[in-house]
Write an enzyme that holds these catalytic residues in place. Structure first.
Site, mmCIF file in Angstrom:
data_model
loop_
_atom_site.group_PDB
_atom_site.id
_atom_site.type_symbol
_atom_site.label_atom_id
_atom_site.label_comp_id
_atom_site.label_asym_id
_atom_site.label_seq_id
_atom_site.Cartn_x
_atom_site.Cartn_y
_atom_site.Cartn_z
ATOM 1 N N ASP A 1 7.074 3.280 -0.252
ATOM 2 C CA ASP A 1 6.617 2.517 -1.191
ATOM 3 C C ASP A 1 7.070 3.178 -2.473
ATOM 4 O O ASP A 1 7.992 4.106 -2.634
ATOM 5 C CB ASP A 1 5.587 2.377 -1.079
ATOM 6 C CG ASP A 1 4.567 3.457 -1.911
ATOM 7 O OD1 ASP A 1 4.670 4.709 -1.273
ATOM 8 O OD2 ASP A 1 3.327 3.584 -2.138
ATOM 9 N N ASP B 1 10.443 3.747 16.206
ATOM 10 C CA ASP B 1 11.390 4.506 15.298
ATOM 11 C C ASP B 1 11.510 2.649 14.455
ATOM 12 O O ASP B 1 12.372 2.107 14.971
ATOM 13 C CB ASP B 1 12.492 4.876 16.019
ATOM 14 C CG ASP B 1 13.765 5.275 14.177
ATOM 15 O OD1 ASP B 1 13.043 5.011 13.496
ATOM 16 O OD2 ASP B 1 14.559 5.614 14.475
ATOM 17 N N HIS C 1 10.154 3.759 7.511
ATOM 18 C CA HIS C 1 9.991 2.591 6.224
ATOM 19 C C HIS C 1 9.680 3.271 5.081
ATOM 20 O O HIS C 1 9.868 4.269 4.575
ATOM 21 C CB HIS C 1 7.903 2.336 6.689
ATOM 22 C CG HIS C 1 8.036 1.162 6.072
ATOM 23 N ND1 HIS C 1 7.424 0.427 6.526
ATOM 24 C CD2 HIS C 1 7.273 1.499 4.449
ATOM 25 C CE1 HIS C 1 6.429 -0.335 5.550
ATOM 26 N NE2 HIS C 1 6.105 0.166 4.936
ATOM 27 N N GLU D 1 6.535 6.466 8.511
ATOM 28 C CA GLU D 1 7.094 6.221 6.747
ATOM 29 C C GLU D 1 7.781 7.297 6.530
ATOM 30 O O GLU D 1 7.376 8.239 7.970
ATOM 31 C CB GLU D 1 5.880 6.254 6.003
ATOM 32 C CG GLU D 1 5.455 5.411 4.492
ATOM 33 C CD GLU D 1 5.248 4.956 4.239
ATOM 34 O OE1 GLU D 1 4.541 4.111 4.406
ATOM 35 O OE2 GLU D 1 4.913 4.940 2.740
HETATM 36 O O1 G3I Z 1 -10.783 11.683 7.019
HETATM 37 C C1 G3I Z 1 -10.524 11.603 8.924
HETATM 38 C C2 G3I Z 1 -11.264 12.074 9.731
HETATM 39 O O2 G3I Z 1 -12.402 12.490 9.667
HETATM 40 C C3 G3I Z 1 -10.963 11.333 11.355
HETATM 41 O O3 G3I Z 1 -11.327 11.987 12.701
HETATM 42 C C4 G3I Z 1 -9.346 10.562 11.355
HETATM 43 C C5 G3I Z 1 -9.192 10.339 12.185
HETATM 44 O O4 G3I Z 1 -9.729 8.897 12.782
HETATM 45 O O5 G3I Z 1 -9.042 10.190 10.330
HETATM 46 C C6 G3I Z 1 -9.568 11.040 9.292
HETATM 47 O O6 G3I Z 1 -8.780 9.945 7.962
HETATM 48 C C7 G3I Z 1 -7.618 9.793 8.205
HETATM 49 C C8 G3I Z 1 -6.844 10.277 6.007
HETATM 50 O O7 G3I Z 1 -5.481 9.265 6.130
HETATM 51 C C9 G3I Z 1 -6.888 11.789 6.266
HETATM 52 O O8 G3I Z 1 -5.768 11.811 7.742
HETATM 53 C C10 G3I Z 1 -7.013 7.767 8.351
HETATM 54 O O9 G3I Z 1 -7.955 7.713 9.659
HETATM 55 C C11 G3I Z 1 -5.628 7.168 7.441
HETATM 56 O O10 G3I Z 1 -6.586 5.758 7.991
HETATM 57 C C12 G3I Z 1 -5.366 8.274 6.503
HETATM 58 O O11 G3I Z 1 -3.649 7.936 6.595
HETATM 59 C C13 G3I Z 1 -3.590 8.066 5.623
HETATM 60 C C14 G3I Z 1 -3.039 6.351 4.995
HETATM 61 O O12 G3I Z 1 -1.946 7.072 3.922
HETATM 62 C C15 G3I Z 1 -3.224 5.443 4.666
HETATM 63 O O13 G3I Z 1 -4.735 6.015 4.072
HETATM 64 C C16 G3I Z 1 -2.449 8.913 5.488
HETATM 65 O O14 G3I Z 1 -2.986 10.138 5.258
HETATM 66 C C17 G3I Z 1 -1.842 8.997 4.405
HETATM 67 O O15 G3I Z 1 -0.682 10.144 4.474
HETATM 68 C C18 G3I Z 1 -0.477 7.671 3.673
HETATM 69 O O16 G3I Z 1 -0.561 7.536 2.663
HETATM 70 C C19 G3I Z 1 0.493 6.899 2.757
HETATM 71 C C20 G3I Z 1 0.148 6.258 0.653
HETATM 72 O O17 G3I Z 1 -1.700 5.537 1.292
HETATM 73 C C21 G3I Z 1 0.999 4.994 0.466
HETATM 74 N N1 G3I Z 1 1.672 5.359 0.439
HETATM 75 C C22 G3I Z 1 2.404 5.810 1.555
HETATM 76 C C23 G3I Z 1 2.027 7.057 2.389
HETATM 77 C C24 G3I Z 1 2.163 7.228 3.479
HETATM 78 O O18 G3I Z 1 2.358 6.715 4.686
HETATM 79 O O1 9MR Z 2 4.935 -0.176 2.697
HETATM 80 C C1 9MR Z 2 3.462 0.022 2.344
HETATM 81 C C2 9MR Z 2 3.448 1.180 3.057
HETATM 82 O O2 9MR Z 2 4.254 2.192 2.494
HETATM 83 C C3 9MR Z 2 1.966 2.140 2.640
HETATM 84 O O3 9MR Z 2 2.074 3.454 4.150
HETATM 85 C C4 9MR Z 2 1.158 1.371 3.840
HETATM 86 C C5 9MR Z 2 -0.166 1.071 4.012
HETATM 87 O O4 9MR Z 2 -0.781 1.250 2.506
HETATM 88 O O5 9MR Z 2 1.256 -0.413 3.529
HETATM 89 C C6 9MR Z 2 2.900 -0.599 3.059
HETATM 90 O O6 9MR Z 2 2.596 -1.767 2.614
HETATM 91 C C7 9MR Z 2 1.672 -2.823 3.738
HETATM 92 C C8 9MR Z 2 1.203 -3.547 3.466
HETATM 93 O O7 9MR Z 2 0.482 -2.722 3.277
HETATM 94 C C9 9MR Z 2 0.770 -4.960 3.824
HETATM 95 N N1 9MR Z 2 1.455 -5.562 4.402
HETATM 96 C C10 9MR Z 2 3.373 -5.137 4.650
HETATM 97 C C11 9MR Z 2 3.580 -3.714 3.250
HETATM 98 C C12 9MR Z 2 4.934 -3.614 4.511
HETATM 99 O O8 9MR Z 2 5.678 -4.339 3.364
#
Ligand code: G3I
Ligand code: 9MR
Ligand code: CA
Length: 728
Positions: free
Chosen positions: A345, A700, A652, A709
């Site tokens: 993103d 993939d 992604h 991603e």
């Molecule tokens: O902390 C809990 C833990 O207690 C639990 O055991 C475990 C299993 O359910 O989950 C843990 O929380 C997770 C958290 O990451 C920390 O690891 C959440 O379920 C999980 O949904 C969360 O995922 C994060 C995701 O964003 C959604 O918020 C990823 O770590 C994080 O790398 C990812 O980051 C995204 C950004 O939002 C947007 N940009 C892209 C980036 C990469 O995908």
């Molecule tokens: O592209 C977004 C990605 O970078 C994030 O990790 C993810 C979760 O926050 O969200 C993706 O965006 C999606 C959005 O959450 C829902 N609509 C479709 C988007 C992907 O194109």
């Protein structure tokens, strides 16, 4: 966060399958008919259903209700739909749903190809009344396509009305959801190669229970070594029955080796002292490629990857040069240009940026100046890895408000479409409120910056330190300002436990200044179960102290070493107790989002334990962890673009979106995919990975952001580990 409601969706669709998550057995698809829609019952969320911009839709009383506007012309001018339903040529399909409307109306129910020529399975007129009725239609698909689309087309109304849908089901087709997956040869190896004086192991998937003969083949197919496999049994997290091969006795080097058992032959690999020389550079090149606010030039990355600067205010961009606060949260604008885009993103998030920059700073301490990179700053006498880290540090410093508190993030108002290069992003961007977590992250990385940069650029080091100290006092005054709720257009990076952030920041400030008063805030230490991540930074306090152990009294120094060694012992045991060696072995048996970064970060801890104790077993384990990332795993996947025969190349990413638009490039070589994620947190994963064994929950495909991603904090871990592997 989509987690809870998406889990509900998963649970629903999983009823047609014997779920590995529940039984621990490999996934077995039930017989047809297969359900092809996701979330047809709207128990909680709307996703992955969408509607046209003029047709707002929301879940009300467990149904999806849409406001159909008047005055449109074609049926498809007002739609509700779902994408990516697979359709198979010659197969019959049955569509069933309940519909009602605020007045008697006609609309169309359509199952067809999403893109031209829109070959159609069925297109039926529906007469809906104010009482919900069940409609059933059938049709045969004229084509095979994974991008089928179900849509309810309500355009052409003369008066607006409300249309409600529920219990939507599409059944048909004979290919099980997700298709039949190909995991490549059953002899699983590190598809890049093995370090000459490191461990050399492979995993062989077989139902055989007795030892078997293996052969190591050189490039010309001649057998250069051989031996017997070692039966292992069922590997819990993959569901595979495996045997282990140890060819560490072989002392030769070269390229194009293969391992064979009977007729099964692995992908090719190298053996040499510098198999990671290329990857350590490419893993760092990820960062230049993802810089914001500077053109990415062909002279550094090649014509294919060159692109215009993003977010400098050149139309259609609105620019990060003066970004206003999110409406109603504050009344100023900040110049927050620069830094790296977080991932696929265009958001920039302080907590994750700080962790990634920290890991590059730490890498510079681990390996010294390191390798030269193709970046504009090369040749300026500062190690290139530090120039790269500084690109982010300058951005992080800009995110600090005059109060000393730091804004949590800056990102678009809404998510842009995949295939949007940074410079083409037209969205308004906002500065989201300050948070204590972001503030403490700046304190921590600012302190590390001050210490590392002291010998390269005194002025910059001083700027880093004063920002860090200012952030620390601001966080002390405001210890519980939590990250704002997720919202649209950006990730949440939410965190409500900040004792770990306080502790890490205090440890870095103590390391940088030696000021004893910080020590009482160091309240966390490294633990095997937590490791470290953007959300859990407690363990980083110990990693900070490990770099300045001379500041500690001897007893504390010994204890610190003992703590890190005991965590390393635990990871070593995890690695050795799995069929596919991996220092990441989640206690709950579920892989998290970004699981590959957990593997790499745990391997980094093993490497640091090797440095501290001199124990070769830890170094071996750190190197062996790379085997997992590069192909010795449950799906024979190298998760690093361009490295290995079966490497991820559809991650992604909005610019590296070649799989959607051939005019755009694939991910740059050296990009690490997030990796298997048991929680199936995107629609593509939900559709195709039902019942997956944890270590196989990966696709993939560009749409699978929860498994595929790329991200700065994942590539920083890969950069650290590959530099270590190459340097020793
Ligand atoms: O902390 C809990 C833990 O207690 C639990 O055991 C475990 C299993 O359910 O989950 C843990 O929380 C997770 C958290 O990451 C920390 O690891 C959440 O379920 C999980 O949904 C969360 O995922 C994060 C995701 O964003 C959604 O918020 C990823 O770590 C994080 O790398 C990812 O980051 C995204 C950004 O939002 C947007 N940009 C892209 C980036 C990469 O995908
Ligand atoms: O592209 C977004 C990605 O970078 C994030 O990790 C993810 C979760 O926050 O969200 C993706 O965006 C999606 C959005 O959450 C829902 N609509 C479709 C988007 C992907 O194109
Ligand atoms: Ca935390």
């Amino acid at each position: 966060m989509p987690t809870a409601r998406q889990r509900a969706t998963v649970a629903l669709a999983a009823t047609v399958l014997v779920s590995t998550l529940l039984t621990g057995l490999p996934a077995v698809a039930a017989d047809p008919p297969y359900e092809r829609v996701l979330n047809g019952t709207f128990d909680a969320a709307k996703e992955p259903w969408w509607s046209s911009g003029n047709t707002p839709a929301a879940v009300t009383d467990g149904r999806l209700c849409a406001q159909v506007p008047a005055g449109t012309v074609n049926p498809w001018d007002s739609m509700i739909g779902q994408d990516d339903l697979p359709i198979e040529q010659g197969q019959p399909y049955t569509l069933r749903f309940d519909a009602s409307a605020s007045r008697p109306v006609q609309f169309h129910a359509v199952l067809q190809q999403a893109a031209a020529p829109h070959a159609t399975v069925l297109n039926k007129t529906v007469d809906a009344t104010t009482t919900a009725q069940t409609f059933t239609f059938t049709g045969t698909s004229p084509v095979t396509d994974t991008h089928g689309q179900i849509s309810f087309q309500a355009g052409g109304a003369t008066e607006p009305y409300t249309l409600c849908l529920d219990n939507i089901s599409v059944t048909g087709g004979i290919v099980p959801p997700g298709g039949v997956r190909d995991f490549g040869p059953p002899v699983r190896v590190n598809q890049l190669g093995y370090v000459a004086d490191g461990p050399k192991r492979s995993t062989y998937v077989t139902t055989a229970t007795a030892p078997l003969d293996w052969r190591l083949l050189a490039a010309g197919n001649q057998v250069v070594a051989g031996g017997q496999t070692e039966p292992y049994g069922l590997d819990a997290l993959s569901g595979d029955t495996v045997q282990l091969i140890d060819f560490g006795g072989y002392r030769g080097t070269g390229t194009g080796f293969r391992l064979a058992v009977g007729d099964d032959v692995s992908e090719p690999f190298d053996i040499g002292s510098h198999v990671y020389a290329g990857l350590r550079r490419d893993a760092l090149a990820y960062f230049y490629n993802n810089r914001s606010g500077i053109p990415i030039e062909a002279q550094y990355v090649g014509a294919e990857y060159a692109r215009a600067a993003g977010h400098l205010g050149v139309a259609p961009n609105q620019g990060d040069t003066s970004v206003p606060c999110y409406p109603g949260t504050c009344d100023y604008s900040l110049d927050v240009r620069g830094g790296w885009y977080d991932a696929g993103d265009h958001g920039k998030y302080v907590v994750n940026g700080a962790l990634a920059a920290w890991q590059l700073l730490d890498l510079s301490e681990e390996t010294g100046p390191g390798v030269s990179l193709k970046i504009p700053e090369a040749g300026n006498r500062v190690p290139d890895v530090l120039d790269e880290a500084r690109w982010e540090l300058e951005f992080l410093l800009r995110m600090q408000a005059p109060s000393g508190l730091v804004h949590h993030k800056v990102h678009d108002e809404k998510w842009t479409a995949l295939g949007t290069p940074p410079a083409a992003d037209p969205q308004p961007r906002y500065l989201y409120p300050v948070s204590t977590a972001a503030t403490l992250n700046l304190a921590a990385v600012g302190a590390r910056c001050a210490r590392v940069y002291a010998r390269w650029d005194r002025q910059f080091a001083d700027r880093c330190l004063s920002a860090a100290e200012k952030a620390w006092s601001a966080a002390r005054r405001h210890p519980a300002i939590y990250a704002p709720p997720g919202g649209e257009g950006g990730g949440a990076y939410d965190d409500t436990k900040l004792t770990d952030e306080f502790s890490w920041a205090a440890a870095e400030l103590f390391a940088a200044t030696g000021t004893a008063s910080y020590k009482r805030f160091i309240t966390t230490s490294l633990t095997a179960v937590d490791g470290f991540s953007w959300q859990e930074t407690g363990g980083l306090a110990d990693l900070a102290l490990a770099r300045v152990s001379w500041r500690l009294p001897i007893l504390e120094r010994l204890r610190l070493r003992g703590r890190i060694a005991s965590v390393a012992n635990s990871y070593l045991a995890d690695l050795r107790s799995q069929g596919y060696a991996n220092p990441y072995k989640p206690a709950d048996g579920q892989y998290v989002w970004g699981s590959n970064s957990a593997t790499a970060n745990n391997a980094m801890i093993l490497a640091i334990a090797a440095d501290l104790t001199g124990s070769p077993a830890y170094r071996s384990a750190a190197l062996e962890s790379l085997d997992y990332l590069l192909g010795r795993n449950a799906i024979g996947q190298s998760y690093v673009t361009g490295y290995g025969e079966r490497s991820s190349h559809n991650q992604h990413h909005r610019f590296w979106a070649h799989s959607l638009n051939p005019a755009l490039p694939s991910p740059y070589p050296g990009s690490l995919a997030g990796g298997p994620n048991s929680h199936l947190q995107d629609p593509v994963a939900q559709r195709s990975l039902q019942g997956c064994a944890p270590a196989t929950c990966y696709l993939d495909e560009i749409g699978s952001y929860s498994t595929n991603e790329v991200a700065i904090n994942w590539n920083s871990a890969l950069a650290w580990l590959t530099a270590y592997a190459d340097a020793r």
